[in-house]
Design a protein around this motif. Sequence first.
Motif, PDB file in Angstrom:
ATOM      1  N   ASN A 236       0.866  -1.169   0.000  1.00  0.00           N
ATOM      2  CA  ASN A 236       0.000   0.000   0.000  1.00  0.00           C
ATOM      3  C   ASN A 236       0.910   1.229   0.000  1.00  0.00           C
ATOM      4  O   ASN A 236       2.040   1.182   0.492  1.00  0.00           O
ATOM      5  CB  ASN A 236      -0.879   0.025   1.244  1.00  0.00           C
ATOM      6  N   ILE A 237       0.405   2.333  -0.528  1.00  0.00           N
ATOM      7  CA  ILE A 237       1.220   3.556  -0.628  1.00  0.00           C
ATOM      8  C   ILE A 237       0.431   4.721  -0.041  1.00  0.00           C
ATOM      9  O   ILE A 237      -0.709   4.976  -0.455  1.00  0.00           O
ATOM     10  CB  ILE A 237       1.596   3.856  -2.086  1.00  0.00           C
ATOM     11  N   ILE A 238       1.038   5.418   0.904  1.00  0.00           N
ATOM     12  CA  ILE A 238       0.452   6.635   1.456  1.00  0.00           C
ATOM     13  C   ILE A 238       1.439   7.773   1.229  1.00  0.00           C
ATOM     14  O   ILE A 238       2.567   7.733   1.718  1.00  0.00           O
ATOM     15  CB  ILE A 238       0.131   6.505   2.954  1.00  0.00           C
ATOM     16  N   LEU A 239       1.027   8.763   0.470  1.00  0.00           N
ATOM     17  CA  LEU A 239       1.828   9.952   0.206  1.00  0.00           C
ATOM     18  C   LEU A 239       1.274  11.098   1.049  1.00  0.00           C
ATOM     19  O   LEU A 239       0.175  11.583   0.791  1.00  0.00           O
ATOM     20  CB  LEU A 239       1.776  10.305  -1.285  1.00  0.00           C
ATOM     21  N   ILE A 240       2.003  11.488   2.075  1.00  0.00           N
ATOM     22  CA  ILE A 240       1.615  12.619   2.912  1.00  0.00           C
ATOM     23  C   ILE A 240       2.337  13.846   2.374  1.00  0.00           C
ATOM     24  O   ILE A 240       3.558  13.966   2.493  1.00  0.00           O
ATOM     25  CB  ILE A 240       1.963  12.371   4.388  1.00  0.00           C
ATOM     26  N   PHE A 241       1.572  14.730   1.748  1.00  0.00           N
ATOM     27  CA  PHE A 241       2.136  15.905   1.085  1.00  0.00           C
ATOM     28  C   PHE A 241       1.639  17.137   1.826  1.00  0.00           C
ATOM     29  O   PHE A 241       0.446  17.458   1.780  1.00  0.00           O
ATOM     30  CB  PHE A 241       1.688  15.924  -0.378  1.00  0.00           C
ATOM     31  N   VAL A 242       2.535  17.806   2.535  1.00  0.00           N
ATOM     32  CA  VAL A 242       2.146  18.913   3.398  1.00  0.00           C
ATOM     33  C   VAL A 242       2.469  20.240   2.728  1.00  0.00           C
ATOM     34  O   VAL A 242       3.151  20.290   1.707  1.00  0.00           O
ATOM     35  CB  VAL A 242       2.804  18.795   4.783  1.00  0.00           C
ATOM     36  N   ASP A 243       2.000  21.330   3.317  1.00  0.00           N
ATOM     37  CA  ASP A 243       1.966  22.618   2.626  1.00  0.00           C
ATOM     38  C   ASP A 243       2.770  23.668   3.379  1.00  0.00           C
ATOM     39  O   ASP A 243       2.399  24.062   4.490  1.00  0.00           O
ATOM     40  CB  ASP A 243       0.503  23.061   2.516  1.00  0.00           C
ATOM     41  N   ASP A 244       3.869  24.117   2.789  1.00  0.00           N
ATOM     42  CA  ASP A 244       4.683  25.215   3.342  1.00  0.00           C
ATOM     43  C   ASP A 244       5.455  24.833   4.595  1.00  0.00           C
ATOM     44  O   ASP A 244       5.766  25.691   5.423  1.00  0.00           O
ATOM     45  CB  ASP A 244       3.825  26.443   3.654  1.00  0.00           C
ATOM     46  N   MET A 245       5.794  23.590   4.773  1.00  0.00           N
ATOM     47  CA  MET A 245       6.611  23.184   5.915  1.00  0.00           C
ATOM     48  C   MET A 245       8.080  23.275   5.549  1.00  0.00           C
ATOM     49  O   MET A 245       8.512  22.725   4.532  1.00  0.00           O
ATOM     50  CB  MET A 245       6.278  21.762   6.350  1.00  0.00           C
TER      51      MET A 245
ATOM     52  N   GLU B 115      -5.069  -2.196  11.830  1.00  0.00           N
ATOM     53  CA  GLU B 115      -5.615  -2.972  10.719  1.00  0.00           C
ATOM     54  C   GLU B 115      -4.638  -4.024  10.205  1.00  0.00           C
ATOM     55  O   GLU B 115      -4.930  -4.714   9.225  1.00  0.00           O
ATOM     56  CB  GLU B 115      -6.005  -2.033   9.568  1.00  0.00           C
ATOM     57  N   GLY B 116      -3.485  -4.143  10.845  1.00  0.00           N
ATOM     58  CA  GLY B 116      -2.504  -5.133  10.416  1.00  0.00           C
ATOM     59  C   GLY B 116      -1.836  -4.797   9.100  1.00  0.00           C
ATOM     60  O   GLY B 116      -1.381  -5.700   8.383  1.00  0.00           O
ATOM     61  N   LEU B 117      -1.727  -3.497   8.775  1.00  0.00           N
ATOM     62  CA  LEU B 117      -1.215  -3.057   7.476  1.00  0.00           C
ATOM     63  C   LEU B 117       0.146  -2.376   7.549  1.00  0.00           C
ATOM     64  O   LEU B 117       0.693  -1.997   6.515  1.00  0.00           O
ATOM     65  CB  LEU B 117      -2.207  -2.082   6.820  1.00  0.00           C
ATOM     66  N   ARG B 118       0.665  -2.199   8.754  1.00  0.00           N
ATOM     67  CA  ARG B 118       1.867  -1.369   8.870  1.00  0.00           C
ATOM     68  C   ARG B 118       3.041  -1.945   8.093  1.00  0.00           C
ATOM     69  O   ARG B 118       3.768  -1.213   7.417  1.00  0.00           O
ATOM     70  CB  ARG B 118       2.230  -1.223  10.359  1.00  0.00           C
ATOM     71  N   GLU B 119       3.246  -3.247   8.184  1.00  0.00           N
ATOM     72  CA  GLU B 119       4.414  -3.864   7.555  1.00  0.00           C
ATOM     73  C   GLU B 119       4.389  -3.716   6.039  1.00  0.00           C
ATOM     74  O   GLU B 119       5.446  -3.552   5.406  1.00  0.00           O
ATOM     75  CB  GLU B 119       4.464  -5.352   7.937  1.00  0.00           C
ATOM     76  N   LYS B 120       3.214  -3.734   5.461  1.00  0.00           N
ATOM     77  CA  LYS B 120       3.139  -3.715   3.998  1.00  0.00           C
ATOM     78  C   LYS B 120       2.666  -2.372   3.448  1.00  0.00           C
ATOM     79  O   LYS B 120       2.086  -2.301   2.361  1.00  0.00           O
ATOM     80  CB  LYS B 120       2.233  -4.832   3.490  1.00  0.00           C
ATOM     81  N   THR B 121       2.927  -1.303   4.171  1.00  0.00           N
ATOM     82  CA  THR B 121       2.549   0.031   3.705  1.00  0.00           C
ATOM     83  C   THR B 121       3.770   0.923   3.601  1.00  0.00           C
ATOM     84  O   THR B 121       4.523   1.092   4.568  1.00  0.00           O
ATOM     85  CB  THR B 121       1.517   0.680   4.643  1.00  0.00           C
ATOM     86  N   LEU B 122       3.976   1.482   2.440  1.00  0.00           N
ATOM     87  CA  LEU B 122       5.032   2.459   2.191  1.00  0.00           C
ATOM     88  C   LEU B 122       4.451   3.843   2.448  1.00  0.00           C
ATOM     89  O   LEU B 122       3.401   4.195   1.900  1.00  0.00           O
ATOM     90  CB  LEU B 122       5.521   2.336   0.747  1.00  0.00           C
ATOM     91  N   ILE B 123       5.141   4.639   3.260  1.00  0.00           N
ATOM     92  CA  ILE B 123       4.692   5.988   3.568  1.00  0.00           C
ATOM     93  C   ILE B 123       5.757   6.977   3.126  1.00  0.00           C
ATOM     94  O   ILE B 123       6.949   6.804   3.416  1.00  0.00           O
ATOM     95  CB  ILE B 123       4.426   6.176   5.080  1.00  0.00           C
ATOM     96  N   LEU B 124       5.318   8.008   2.433  1.00  0.00           N
ATOM     97  CA  LEU B 124       6.186   9.123   2.059  1.00  0.00           C
ATOM     98  C   LEU B 124       5.712  10.379   2.782  1.00  0.00           C
ATOM     99  O   LEU B 124       4.501  10.626   2.870  1.00  0.00           O
ATOM    100  CB  LEU B 124       6.149   9.372   0.550  1.00  0.00           C
ATOM    101  N   PHE B 125       6.646  11.157   3.299  1.00  0.00           N
ATOM    102  CA  PHE B 125       6.321  12.435   3.929  1.00  0.00           C
ATOM    103  C   PHE B 125       7.170  13.500   3.257  1.00  0.00           C
ATOM    104  O   PHE B 125       8.402  13.465   3.325  1.00  0.00           O
ATOM    105  CB  PHE B 125       6.590  12.403   5.429  1.00  0.00           C
ATOM    106  N   ILE B 126       6.490  14.479   2.612  1.00  0.00           N
ATOM    107  CA  ILE B 126       7.180  15.482   1.805  1.00  0.00           C
ATOM    108  C   ILE B 126       6.431  16.808   1.924  1.00  0.00           C
ATOM    109  O   ILE B 126       5.205  16.828   2.026  1.00  0.00           O
ATOM    110  CB  ILE B 126       7.236  15.063   0.316  1.00  0.00           C
TER     111      ILE B 126
END
Length: 455
Positions: A27-36, A266-277
């Motif tokens: 799974n892919i979660i892209l956390i894209f924040v604003d002006d940090m 939900e038992g998803l942590r191991e198979k989830t890629l997270i990006l923080f940008i």
Amino acid sequence: MSLPVLVISTQLAFIKLEARAEPTKPNIILIFVDDMGYGDPGCYGGSLVPTPHIDALAATGLRFTQGYSISPVCGPSRVGLLSGLQPSRLGVYWNPDMGAVRMPESHPILPEALRTAGYTTGLVGKWNLNNPSWDPMPAHNYFDHSYAVMVWEGDYWPDEQGRYKGVDDRNYGSSKQSGLWGPNRAGDEYLTDRLSRHACEFIAEQKDNPFFLMLAYNAPHSPLHGKRAHRNQLEHIQSEALKLYASMVIAMDEGVGRVLETLKAEGLREKTLILFISDNGPALTHFKGMPPSWPRGELLGSTAGLRGNKGTFYEGGIRVPFILNWPAVMTEPRVNHSPITTLDLYPTLCAIAGTKPRSHTQLDGLDLSPLILKQAHLTDRRLLWFSGDSGAVRDGNWKFYFSPKDGASLFNLDQDPGETNDRSAEAPEIATQLATYIEAWREQIPPPVTPREPR
């Protein structure tokens, strides 16, 4: 719609250090924040307020020290990320071009490409690829699910009718009134908390399917609205504007924590890629709706000593927090000094998802999966930022910067990351080469889609 053929990323090479078995697609979660700002998270040296959940991503993940947004302002930065194209290829030079931007019909954007790999796609928050004459809320056309969509910005507290101006209402902005602490009524939900809630709901609903979620916080972008619950954590900050900004950062970090907790539950942590940008560097207090007593030109956030801020092509405007966390691949912290940009996300995430862009899809970024999976380092890379009369090009450690205000300068980022020493006179051949590269680019791309008045 034809696109210019000049290649941005040239002379690419990977140095492989360690090979690992490739995991199944995550799974892919892209956390894209604003002006940090680059220097805001604790893992980048930030000290304004703690960011424990963002830091946790770096503590067991990959932190890039030279990760860039492709633009110092929000609109083109999102065009580049989602399209994988240098924004000026599409006539997007600056924020005013967002009202007329059109994506070529033959060019799928990132969520469409991931859908071909079997991903269910979701968007929470700031969209920005708006074109009223085409479709006022086109996010619904590109993501399977969308929540609390914003074009530019939104109020963090609801009005008396429970509405958040700028959110799901096809408005181009918020009330633009900064200086608010809430809630004013019991039960009012802070917008950042609402976005976090929507993200967690999407994760829970899609737990049995591979998913791509773009969690696009508008925080800590103006208007500056904070939570009274944070006030006791902010007593060390003198500036009222910076206190509000800090509250917004805390809420965003808390949201990252909620997402991590939901994945674990939900038992998803191991198979989830997270990006923080972040989409660009920190802003100055020049925006509308500020109380008259606030000083103008105050920097909100930190660039960790880098020159510039939002809206400039100095490092402080384009170098951003850039973290990747993927438990199936890494369990200990890594730090990588390779220069990378948000243009690389499209080909990288497609490769990780097990799909390829269409054969005729032109992309300006690079597939970084060897860097991620095999701990490689990237060398000899050329990167371009362009908005017409201002921009920059980086070739290795050399960076050529130009703007109407400051003229042209050449910096060696390895020796001078703060861009204090113009080396043009010492290395004129390099300055000339990079200036020529920019002119060749200018000749091949379309003009801005929104006509400019002569300066």
